[in-house]
Write an enzyme that holds these catalytic residues in place. Structure first.
Site, PDB file in Angstrom:
ATOM      1  CG  ASN A   9      -1.845   1.143   1.310  1.00  0.00           C
ATOM      2  OD1 ASN A   9      -1.484   2.262   0.994  1.00  0.00           O
ATOM      3  ND2 ASN A   9      -3.064   0.877   1.742  1.00  0.00           N
ATOM      4  N   GLY A  11       0.275   4.334   0.150  1.00  0.00           N
ATOM      5  CA  GLY A  11      -0.068   5.346   1.148  1.00  0.00           C
ATOM      6  C   GLY A  11       0.642   5.068   2.464  1.00  0.00           C
ATOM      7  CG  ASP A  69      -3.853  -6.123   9.096  1.00  0.00           C
ATOM      8  OD1 ASP A  69      -3.706  -6.167   7.858  1.00  0.00           O
ATOM      9  OD2 ASP A  69      -4.930  -6.415   9.646  1.00  0.00           O
ATOM     10  CB  SER A  70      -4.091  -0.206   9.662  1.00  0.00           C
ATOM     11  OG  SER A  70      -3.635  -0.150   8.332  1.00  0.00           O
ATOM     12  N   GLY A 153      -7.003   5.750   1.303  1.00  0.00           N
ATOM     13  CA  GLY A 153      -8.078   4.971   1.926  1.00  0.00           C
ATOM     14  C   GLY A 153      -9.288   5.813   2.318  1.00  0.00           C
ATOM     15  CE1 TYR A 154     -13.625   2.710   3.868  1.00  0.00           C
ATOM     16  CE2 TYR A 154     -11.492   1.810   4.526  1.00  0.00           C
ATOM     17  CZ  TYR A 154     -12.753   1.630   4.004  1.00  0.00           C
ATOM     18  OH  TYR A 154     -13.155   0.375   3.604  1.00  0.00           O
ATOM     19  CG  ASP A 155      -6.538   9.315   5.312  1.00  0.00           C
ATOM     20  OD1 ASP A 155      -6.900   8.823   6.393  1.00  0.00           O
ATOM     21  OD2 ASP A 155      -5.365   9.278   4.907  1.00  0.00           O
ATOM     22  CE  LYS A 175      -3.361   9.204   7.938  1.00  0.00           C
ATOM     23  NZ  LYS A 175      -3.471   8.396   6.726  1.00  0.00           N
ATOM     24  NE  ARG A 181      -0.078   2.954   8.643  1.00  0.00           N
ATOM     25  CZ  ARG A 181      -1.255   3.408   8.212  1.00  0.00           C
ATOM     26  NH1 ARG A 181      -1.444   4.694   7.981  1.00  0.00           N
ATOM     27  NH2 ARG A 181      -2.259   2.580   8.014  1.00  0.00           N
TER      28      ARG A 181
HETATM   29  P1  ITT Z   1      -0.871  -4.229   2.850  1.00  0.00           P
HETATM   30  O1  ITT Z   1      -1.593  -5.395   3.477  1.00  0.00           O
HETATM   31  O2  ITT Z   1      -0.078  -4.623   1.647  1.00  0.00           O
HETATM   32  O3  ITT Z   1      -0.096  -3.418   3.836  1.00  0.00           O
HETATM   33  P2  ITT Z   1      -3.549  -3.166   2.571  1.00  0.00           P
HETATM   34  O4  ITT Z   1      -4.094  -1.875   2.044  1.00  0.00           O
HETATM   35  O5  ITT Z   1      -4.215  -4.436   2.124  1.00  0.00           O
HETATM   36  O6  ITT Z   1      -1.981  -3.200   2.253  1.00  0.00           O
HETATM   37  P3  ITT Z   1      -4.521  -3.652   5.253  1.00  0.00           P
HETATM   38  O7  ITT Z   1      -4.915  -5.038   4.977  1.00  0.00           O
HETATM   39  O8  ITT Z   1      -3.853  -3.339   6.555  1.00  0.00           O
HETATM   40  O9  ITT Z   1      -3.521  -3.098   4.147  1.00  0.00           O
HETATM   41  O10 ITT Z   1      -5.799  -2.727   5.073  1.00  0.00           O
HETATM   42  C1  ITT Z   1      -5.769  -1.438   5.535  1.00  0.00           C
HETATM   43  C2  ITT Z   1      -6.933  -0.656   4.929  1.00  0.00           C
HETATM   44  O11 ITT Z   1      -7.523   0.156   5.961  1.00  0.00           O
HETATM   45  C3  ITT Z   1      -6.432   0.313   3.867  1.00  0.00           C
HETATM   46  O12 ITT Z   1      -6.468  -0.265   2.577  1.00  0.00           O
HETATM   47  C4  ITT Z   1      -7.391   1.485   4.029  1.00  0.00           C
HETATM   48  O13 ITT Z   1      -8.572   1.226   3.328  1.00  0.00           O
HETATM   49  C5  ITT Z   1      -7.695   1.474   5.522  1.00  0.00           C
HETATM   50  N1  ITT Z   1      -6.728   2.334   6.239  1.00  0.00           N
HETATM   51  C6  ITT Z   1      -5.746   1.952   7.104  1.00  0.00           C
HETATM   52  N2  ITT Z   1      -5.043   3.004   7.535  1.00  0.00           N
HETATM   53  C7  ITT Z   1      -5.584   4.083   6.948  1.00  0.00           C
HETATM   54  C8  ITT Z   1      -5.289   5.463   6.986  1.00  0.00           C
HETATM   55  O14 ITT Z   1      -4.264   5.945   7.671  1.00  0.00           O
HETATM   56  N3  ITT Z   1      -6.063   6.275   6.252  1.00  0.00           N
HETATM   57  C9  ITT Z   1      -7.087   5.815   5.533  1.00  0.00           C
HETATM   58  N4  ITT Z   1      -7.424   4.530   5.414  1.00  0.00           N
HETATM   59  C10 ITT Z   1      -6.671   3.666   6.124  1.00  0.00           C
END
Ligand code: ITT
Length: 198
Positions: A9, A11, A69-70, A153-155, A175, A181
């Site tokens: 990701n 971002g 993981d977030s 993402g949802y920012d 941020k 994070r």
């Molecule tokens: P990796 O597993 O490769 O790291 P991923 O995007 O699949 O990438 P996750 O499974 O942890 O990662 O999913 C995290 C999702 O949660 C991410 O795609 C966003 O939609 C959301 N997210 C997490 N942190 C965010 C942030 O700081 N701002 C906005 N959205 C966020």
């Protein structure tokens, strides 16, 4: 010291790179390793998924790894999208599609009931298979419009009430100071600080 960040990701990569600035750590992106297999995130918690990513990437690269993981949890939706945040609107969903699905689900919910939390579990996984993990949580509210062009993402729909701005309106350094994070990373830095470099 070299650390591989186990994330595809962009971002997240931008934010973690900013956080590591000046620490003398070389952050290597996963894209430098063509042979790392796609990781199926089938864990039941943020920690399980973060650990799985970290372990697999460390085994393939032979390096110390950071994995994140977030996701977003909405109280009125029983914690959705949670660990499914990145694929809420489908396996290959874009951020835009995920935001649209969430806003549709929240359509008739009044603003005061749209409380949300971003969660981040950050794992530091070493070559000897030992690891530490840190969790950060960031409270906000989901609004009905998209505001701002930063972040990912949802920012754009995540309002930070104290600042009256969405996460996507905040400069990355702000941020990073307050986000889920950023909080997880601050704990990691506090615990290891200088030793991270060895
Ligand atoms: P990796 O597993 O490769 O790291 P991923 O995007 O699949 O990438 P996750 O499974 O942890 O990662 O999913 C995290 C999702 O949660 C991410 O795609 C966003 O939609 C959301 N997210 C997490 N942190 C965010 C942030 O700081 N701002 C906005 N959205 C966020």
């Amino acid at each position: 010291m070299k650390i591989v960040f186990a994330s595809g990701n962009e971002g997240k990569v931008r934010e973690i790179r900013e956080m590591l600035e000046g620490m003398g750590i070389e952050l290597v992106s996963l894209s430098n390793y063509a042979d790392v297999p796609e990781i199926v995130e089938d864990g039941k918690s943020f920690l399980e998924n973060a650990l799985k990513k970290a372990k697999i990437v460390s085994e393939y690269t032979g390096e110390t790894v950071l994995a994140d993981d977030s996701g977003l949890q909405i109280e009125v939706l029983g914690g959705e999208p949670g660990i499914y945040s990145s694929r809420y609107a489908g396996e290959k969903a874009t951020d835009e599609e995920n935001n649209t699905k969430l806003l549709t689900k929240l359509k008739n919910i009044p603003q005061e009931k749209r409380t949300a939390f971003f969660i981040c579990v950050l794992v530091l996984y070493r070559r000897d298979s030992s690891y530490d993990y840190f969790e950060g949580k960031w409270r906000g509210q989901i609004i009905d419009e998209r505001r701002g062009n930063n972040g990912f993402g949802y920012d754009p729909i995540f309002l930070v009430p104290e600042l009256k701005m969405t996460a996507a309106e905040l400069p990355v350094e702000i941020k990073n100071k307050i986000s889920h994070r950023g909080q997880a990373f601050a704990q990691l830095k506090k615990k290891f600080g200088e030793r991270l470099k060895n």
